[in-house]
Enzyme design. Structure first.
Site, mmCIF file in Angstrom:
data_model
loop_
_atom_site.group_PDB
_atom_site.id
_atom_site.type_symbol
_atom_site.label_atom_id
_atom_site.label_comp_id
_atom_site.label_asym_id
_atom_site.label_seq_id
_atom_site.Cartn_x
_atom_site.Cartn_y
_atom_site.Cartn_z
ATOM 1 N N ASP A 158 0.819 -1.213 0.000
ATOM 2 C CA ASP A 158 0.000 0.000 0.000
ATOM 3 C C ASP A 158 0.855 1.267 0.000
ATOM 4 O O ASP A 158 2.008 1.272 0.436
ATOM 5 C CB ASP A 158 -0.885 0.036 1.247
ATOM 6 C CG ASP A 158 -2.066 -0.901 1.174
ATOM 7 O OD1 ASP A 158 -2.105 -1.755 0.268
ATOM 8 O OD2 ASP A 158 -2.952 -0.789 2.043
ATOM 9 N N HIS A 209 -5.933 2.924 -4.310
ATOM 10 C CA HIS A 209 -5.916 3.156 -2.863
ATOM 11 C C HIS A 209 -6.261 4.613 -2.547
ATOM 12 O O HIS A 209 -5.809 5.141 -1.533
ATOM 13 C CB HIS A 209 -4.538 2.795 -2.309
ATOM 14 C CG HIS A 209 -4.471 2.625 -0.827
ATOM 15 N ND1 HIS A 209 -5.437 1.984 -0.087
ATOM 16 C CD2 HIS A 209 -3.521 3.032 0.078
ATOM 17 C CE1 HIS A 209 -5.090 1.981 1.192
ATOM 18 N NE2 HIS A 209 -3.935 2.611 1.317
ATOM 19 N N HIS A 213 -5.305 9.284 0.380
ATOM 20 C CA HIS A 213 -5.371 8.461 1.598
ATOM 21 C C HIS A 213 -6.261 9.110 2.668
ATOM 22 O O HIS A 213 -5.847 9.286 3.817
ATOM 23 C CB HIS A 213 -3.958 8.233 2.143
ATOM 24 C CG HIS A 213 -3.806 6.950 2.907
ATOM 25 N ND1 HIS A 213 -4.121 6.829 4.247
ATOM 26 C CD2 HIS A 213 -3.348 5.728 2.531
ATOM 27 C CE1 HIS A 213 -3.862 5.600 4.660
ATOM 28 N NE2 HIS A 213 -3.395 4.899 3.635
ATOM 29 N N HIS A 304 3.616 -2.324 3.083
ATOM 30 C CA HIS A 304 3.623 -0.954 2.556
ATOM 31 C C HIS A 304 4.923 -0.668 1.817
ATOM 32 O O HIS A 304 6.007 -1.032 2.302
ATOM 33 C CB HIS A 304 3.447 0.054 3.696
ATOM 34 C CG HIS A 304 2.135 -0.068 4.400
ATOM 35 N ND1 HIS A 304 1.891 -1.052 5.340
ATOM 36 C CD2 HIS A 304 0.990 0.650 4.282
ATOM 37 C CE1 HIS A 304 0.645 -0.927 5.775
ATOM 38 N NE2 HIS A 304 0.077 0.093 5.159
#
Length: 351
Positions: A158, A209, A213, A304
């Site tokens: 991510d 994604h 964020h 990540h």
């Protein structure tokens, strides 16, 4: 004392700085997404007492700021004017919130990030969504893990792309011949399209994604749609070709309403069942150990490649891959993991 507000837009980050009085201390400055290191240097040059303010739709920057030694605070919506359809509230409004009511802002902790102090609220949102998530799972529009009868696992990453970590992850995956699924942030994809293009060239899945964020339950329907669509466009432009309809909500935060909106877009919501919290940097050995101890057939592993220093994730990755291969696991992308049993096709088409 100086108060710096950092906003975001499609073009990057804007910094407004106020002194203790009402006058502007410095002119507003704009930094393109590739210039975050310059942004950090600019802020550090404002002095050790700088009070830096972001808001909850800007969840990709705080880790890098705090890693550089900056003190970062979050201003919540009740203290701010309404957001536009796409973008955060103005940087000057964030700086003013810090100057006007610093005690009402939340100081962020590096091991918790933008969600600092909101853990119970996020847990409540998630708990309220259990039934809706199960319904989407039955309809092929949500996934937390794959078939428990297939000895397959999916590595997911991510918050990238972010040099040098994304490239280092790609080097390792290429060395072992292992596929990955990258849930990219639109702002970073626009900044580093060459990294996204390399993901495609190596056969990895590139997925959405959001652009910045954000905490999805704080967005209205139009704002959520803009986050998804602009990120899809950025990913499609980076290297060309179709983009997976897989989508991962930041922090896993969702409500029944948010899940309903996502279902309207035909996005497949991808969560996870193995999370070593590598973003909190507990150590490479700890990251690898937590994964190897927790994996089951069908697991979706959350790691990540962006959002901060990911050197520990990079260092842990070979031990994770070698350990799982030795234990008889096969690595697949999430769309392969989601395919119905007995077929060679993913559960959801891409486009």
């Amino acid at each position: 004392m100086a108060y710096a507000g950092i906003s975001w837009s499609s073009s990057g980050y804007e910094v407004a700085v106020l002194g203790s009085d009402d006058g502007a201390l410095r002119p507003t400055t704009v930094f393109a997404p590739r210039r975050v290191e310059d942004l950090i240097s600019y802020l550090r040059g404002l002095g050790p007492e700088l009070f830096t303010v972001v808001e909850s739709t800007n969840g990709i920057l705080d880790g890098r700021l705090m890693a550089a030694g900056l003190v970062v605070h979050r201003a919540d919506p009740r203290l701010l004017p309404a957001r536009p359809l796409f973008g955060s509230v103005p940087a000057a409004a964030l700086a003013e919130a810090g100057r006007r009511s610093p005690h009402n802002l939340t100081r962020l902790v590096r091991t918790r990030g933008t969600q600092t102090g909101r853990e119970k609220e996020i847990d409540s949102w998630i708990a309220s969504s259990t039934d809706m998530l199960a319904r989407l799972d039955r309809d092929g529009l949500a996934l937390s893990h794959g078939d428990r009868d297939r000895r397959e696992v999916a590595l997911t990453f991510d918050d990238g792309p972010l040099p040098p970590y994304t490239g280092q992850v790609l080097d390792i995956l290429e060395r072992y011949g292992v596929p990955g699924t990258f849930f990219c942030v639109g702002m970073n994809a626009r900044a580093y399209p060459e990294e996204v293009a390399r993901m495609r060239e190596q056969g990895h899945t590139v997925a959405n994604h959001t652009w910045s964020h954000p905490m999805l339950p704080e967005l209205d329907h139009g704002q959520l749609r803009e986050q998804l669509e602009r990120t899809q466009d950025a990913l499609s432009e980076a290297g060309g070709g179709p983009v997976s309809r897989l989508f991962r909500p930041p922090y896993g935060a969702r409500t029944p309403e948010v899940l309903g909106w996502l279902a309207e877009t035909a996005s497949q919501v991808v969560l996870w069942d193995v999370a070593p919290d590598d973003w909190a940097m507990p150590g490479a050995d700890t990251i690898a150990g937590l994964i190897l101890d927790s994996v089951r057939p069908g697991s979706v592993i959350l790691l990540h490649d962006g959002g901060g220093d990911r050197s520990q994730t990079v260092a842990a990755l070979p031990a994770v891959i070698e350990g799982l291969l030795a234990d008889g696991y096969r690595f697949v992308t999430v769309d392969e993991l989601a395919r119905p049993h007995g077929t060679g096709q993913p559960a959801l088409a891409t486009g």
